[in-house]
Design an enzyme around this catalytic site. Structure first.
Site, PDB file in Angstrom:
ATOM      1  N   CYS A 159       0.821  -1.218   0.000  1.00  0.00           N
ATOM      2  CA  CYS A 159       0.000   0.000   0.000  1.00  0.00           C
ATOM      3  C   CYS A 159       0.852   1.263   0.000  1.00  0.00           C
ATOM      4  O   CYS A 159       0.317   2.364  -0.078  1.00  0.00           O
ATOM      5  CB  CYS A 159      -0.944  -0.014   1.199  1.00  0.00           C
ATOM      6  N   HIS A 167      -2.553   6.979   3.971  1.00  0.00           N
ATOM      7  CA  HIS A 167      -3.111   5.784   3.339  1.00  0.00           C
ATOM      8  C   HIS A 167      -4.323   5.328   4.147  1.00  0.00           C
ATOM      9  O   HIS A 167      -4.270   5.234   5.367  1.00  0.00           O
ATOM     10  CB  HIS A 167      -2.051   4.683   3.296  1.00  0.00           C
ATOM     11  N   ASN A 226      -9.964   0.039   1.960  1.00  0.00           N
ATOM     12  CA  ASN A 226      -8.522   0.086   1.692  1.00  0.00           C
ATOM     13  C   ASN A 226      -8.289  -0.298   0.225  1.00  0.00           C
ATOM     14  O   ASN A 226      -8.520  -1.444  -0.153  1.00  0.00           O
ATOM     15  CB  ASN A 226      -7.813  -0.889   2.643  1.00  0.00           C
TER      16      ASN A 226
HETATM   17  O1  UT7 Z   1      -2.824  -1.397   4.304  1.00  0.00           O
HETATM   18  C1  UT7 Z   1      -2.256  -2.064   5.385  1.00  0.00           C
HETATM   19  C2  UT7 Z   1      -2.926  -3.379   5.527  1.00  0.00           C
HETATM   20  N1  UT7 Z   1      -3.764  -3.661   6.609  1.00  0.00           N
HETATM   21  C3  UT7 Z   1      -4.066  -2.908   7.693  1.00  0.00           C
HETATM   22  O2  UT7 Z   1      -3.635  -1.821   7.886  1.00  0.00           O
HETATM   23  C4  UT7 Z   1      -4.967  -3.542   8.713  1.00  0.00           C
HETATM   24  C5  UT7 Z   1      -4.526  -3.229  10.106  1.00  0.00           C
HETATM   25  N2  UT7 Z   1      -5.358  -3.859  11.134  1.00  0.00           N
HETATM   26  C6  UT7 Z   1      -6.654  -3.531  11.321  1.00  0.00           C
HETATM   27  O3  UT7 Z   1      -7.196  -2.691  10.642  1.00  0.00           O
HETATM   28  C7  UT7 Z   1      -7.383  -4.204  12.463  1.00  0.00           C
HETATM   29  O4  UT7 Z   1      -6.471  -4.959  13.220  1.00  0.00           O
HETATM   30  C8  UT7 Z   1      -8.542  -5.104  11.984  1.00  0.00           C
HETATM   31  C9  UT7 Z   1      -9.672  -4.245  11.464  1.00  0.00           C
HETATM   32  C10 UT7 Z   1      -8.064  -6.055  10.900  1.00  0.00           C
HETATM   33  C11 UT7 Z   1      -9.073  -5.909  13.155  1.00  0.00           C
HETATM   34  O5  UT7 Z   1      -9.477  -5.050  14.207  1.00  0.00           O
HETATM   35  P1  UT7 Z   1      -9.018  -5.342  15.716  1.00  0.00           P
HETATM   36  O6  UT7 Z   1      -9.655  -4.304  16.536  1.00  0.00           O
HETATM   37  O7  UT7 Z   1      -7.512  -5.408  15.711  1.00  0.00           O
HETATM   38  O8  UT7 Z   1      -9.679  -6.738  16.018  1.00  0.00           O
HETATM   39  P2  UT7 Z   1      -9.007  -8.146  16.338  1.00  0.00           P
HETATM   40  O9  UT7 Z   1      -8.290  -8.676  15.141  1.00  0.00           O
HETATM   41  O10 UT7 Z   1      -8.231  -8.013  17.627  1.00  0.00           O
HETATM   42  O11 UT7 Z   1     -10.286  -9.015  16.588  1.00  0.00           O
HETATM   43  C12 UT7 Z   1     -11.180  -8.747  17.681  1.00  0.00           C
HETATM   44  C13 UT7 Z   1     -12.357  -9.724  17.606  1.00  0.00           C
HETATM   45  C14 UT7 Z   1     -11.937 -11.182  17.378  1.00  0.00           C
HETATM   46  O12 UT7 Z   1     -12.794 -11.990  18.147  1.00  0.00           O
HETATM   47  P3  UT7 Z   1     -12.305 -12.601  19.553  1.00  0.00           P
HETATM   48  O13 UT7 Z   1     -11.087 -13.414  19.220  1.00  0.00           O
HETATM   49  O14 UT7 Z   1     -12.000 -11.410  20.405  1.00  0.00           O
HETATM   50  O15 UT7 Z   1     -13.476 -13.391  20.004  1.00  0.00           O
HETATM   51  C15 UT7 Z   1     -12.223 -11.413  15.918  1.00  0.00           C
HETATM   52  O16 UT7 Z   1     -12.525 -12.759  15.622  1.00  0.00           O
HETATM   53  O17 UT7 Z   1     -13.193  -9.377  16.490  1.00  0.00           O
HETATM   54  C16 UT7 Z   1     -13.443 -10.566  15.702  1.00  0.00           C
HETATM   55  N3  UT7 Z   1     -13.631 -10.166  14.326  1.00  0.00           N
HETATM   56  C17 UT7 Z   1     -14.845  -9.860  13.801  1.00  0.00           C
HETATM   57  N4  UT7 Z   1     -16.067  -9.844  14.334  1.00  0.00           N
HETATM   58  C18 UT7 Z   1     -17.107  -9.472  13.550  1.00  0.00           C
HETATM   59  C19 UT7 Z   1     -12.690  -9.998  13.370  1.00  0.00           C
HETATM   60  N5  UT7 Z   1     -13.268  -9.594  12.226  1.00  0.00           N
HETATM   61  C20 UT7 Z   1     -14.603  -9.517  12.467  1.00  0.00           C
HETATM   62  C21 UT7 Z   1     -15.713  -9.127  11.688  1.00  0.00           C
HETATM   63  N6  UT7 Z   1     -16.926  -9.120  12.260  1.00  0.00           N
HETATM   64  N7  UT7 Z   1     -15.600  -8.741  10.396  1.00  0.00           N
END
Ligand code: UT7
Length: 329
Positions: free
Chosen positions: A124, A251, A281
């Protein structure tokens, strides 16, 4: 990236690459969070509150990265008012095939057959790598003007049904034309800060379409740190204080990431530009797409001092400055 020569007044003149055209392309189909909920175990509330995304645009199966790059590139050339560019750089993580590169077909379809053209992969951050590469072509006198395009179909990377990645990504393209000019002109690109760290390459991996694996929270932490520090370095290298920045254009990875970056830099909300709510994104397209939209709707005006920052798979990161020129997208 700059050199000195003696102008008419016998004073040294700082040369620079200057933005002189801009354009973008979004596929017409918008996929809302509600649409996604019919096929993924997720909610509109989760996606909005964790990412800021309400919808993303998805290219149809018959629309390639090449097609979107051609549309954005054609608009940037029209905004420049000329097809006289001597090189084309296409930043993309989703080229249409391994070989040949997508950039050559894009160049030919834009009527630029014969000019040097290359694909550039830096996740990105690709668009900022592309700006630096184009500025280098201009500084080395290989080109007077260069078309830089960022185009991605990131919606093709996640595995179907992966709720942790599918909601994040959308498709699109954005492009600028850079020409040889002077550092004092509006549109001149400031010093470009770039970096990479392959020891964390495993944090975002997609060996091929449909296989993306991302360690979201680790990526989140690196994204905030790297975009904030690259931004500080680029502003300092340009001789700007953070309070000089009229518009921060990060970004668009996640609205929480960009607001953490802005908070670390002390850039108030009214000086931040974003479009993640409507496009998600879009990878290498993210920054030029946001610039084109904001220039068109008046959020970005001639004379605004703009700080660009990016982060992506690699890991890669970068930042640069530009005083926005008077341009019609
Ligand atoms: O361009 C660069 C590339 N990528 C990025 O910059 C992405 C960077 N990271 C992020 O944007 C965030 O880390 C995410 C949006 C991907 C995830 O958000 P988070 O606040 O870090 O959540 P997490 O991964 O810690 O997940 C929290 C919970 C999990 O459940 P448990 O384990 O706490 O029970 C996930 O399974 O949220 C759950 N979860 C969802 N729930 C509903 C993950 N995705 C989803 C979803 N809907 N779509």
């Amino acid at each position: 990236m700059r050199d000195h020569h003696h102008g008419d007044a016998d004073r040294p003149v700082d040369q620079a690459a200057v933005i002189c055209g801009i354009g973008a392309e979004l596929p017409p189909t918008a996929l809302s969070n509600a649409d996604l909920c019919t096929r993924l175990d997720t909610t509109d509330e989760w996606i909005r509150s964790r990412t800021g995304i309400a919808q993303r645009h998805i290219a149809g199966a018959d629309v390639s990265t090449e097609d979107m790059a051609v549309s954005a590139g054609a608009r940037a050339l029209r905004s420049f008012g000329s097809r006289r560019v001597q090189a084309l750089v296409l930043a993309t993580t989703t080229p249409d095939r391994c070989c040949p590169a997508t950039a050559h077909a894009v160049a030919s379809r834009l009527g630029l057959s014969g000019v040097p053209a290359l694909d550039l992969a830096a996740g990105c951050t690709g668009f900022l790598y592309g700006l630096a590469t184009a500025a280098g072509f201009i500084a080395s006198r290989m080109a007077e003007a260069v078309l830089v395009i960022g185009a991605d179909r990131l919606s093709t990377l996640p595995a179907r049904g992966d709720r942790t990645t599918v909601p994040l990504f959308g498709d699109g393209a954005g492009a600028v034309v850079l020409r040889r000019g002077q550092a004092c002109e509006d549109g001149a690109i400031g010093p470009v800060v770039l970096g990479s760290d392959g020891t964390h390459g495993d944090l975002i991996q997609a060996p091929r379409a449909g296989t993306l694996r991302m360690q979201g929270s680790e990526v989140f932490r690196h994204a905030v740190d790297r975009m904030a520090s690259a931004s500080t370095q680029a502003a300092t290298a340009a001789g700007w204080r953070m309070q000089d920045v009229d518009r921060l254009v990060p970004h668009q990875a996640n609205a929480r990431i960009t607001s953490f970056v802005a908070r670390q830099l002390d850039v108030p909300a009214e000086r931040q530009l974003h479009n993640i709510h409507s496009v998600g994104n879009t990878g290498a397209a993210s920054i030029p797409l946001l610039l084109a939209q904001a220039a068109a709707d008046g959020r970005l005006k001639a004379g605004h001092r703009v700080l660009l920052a990016a982060f992506g798979a690699g890991l890669t990161w970068g930042a640069t400055t530009v005083t926005w020129p008077d341009l019609t997208p």
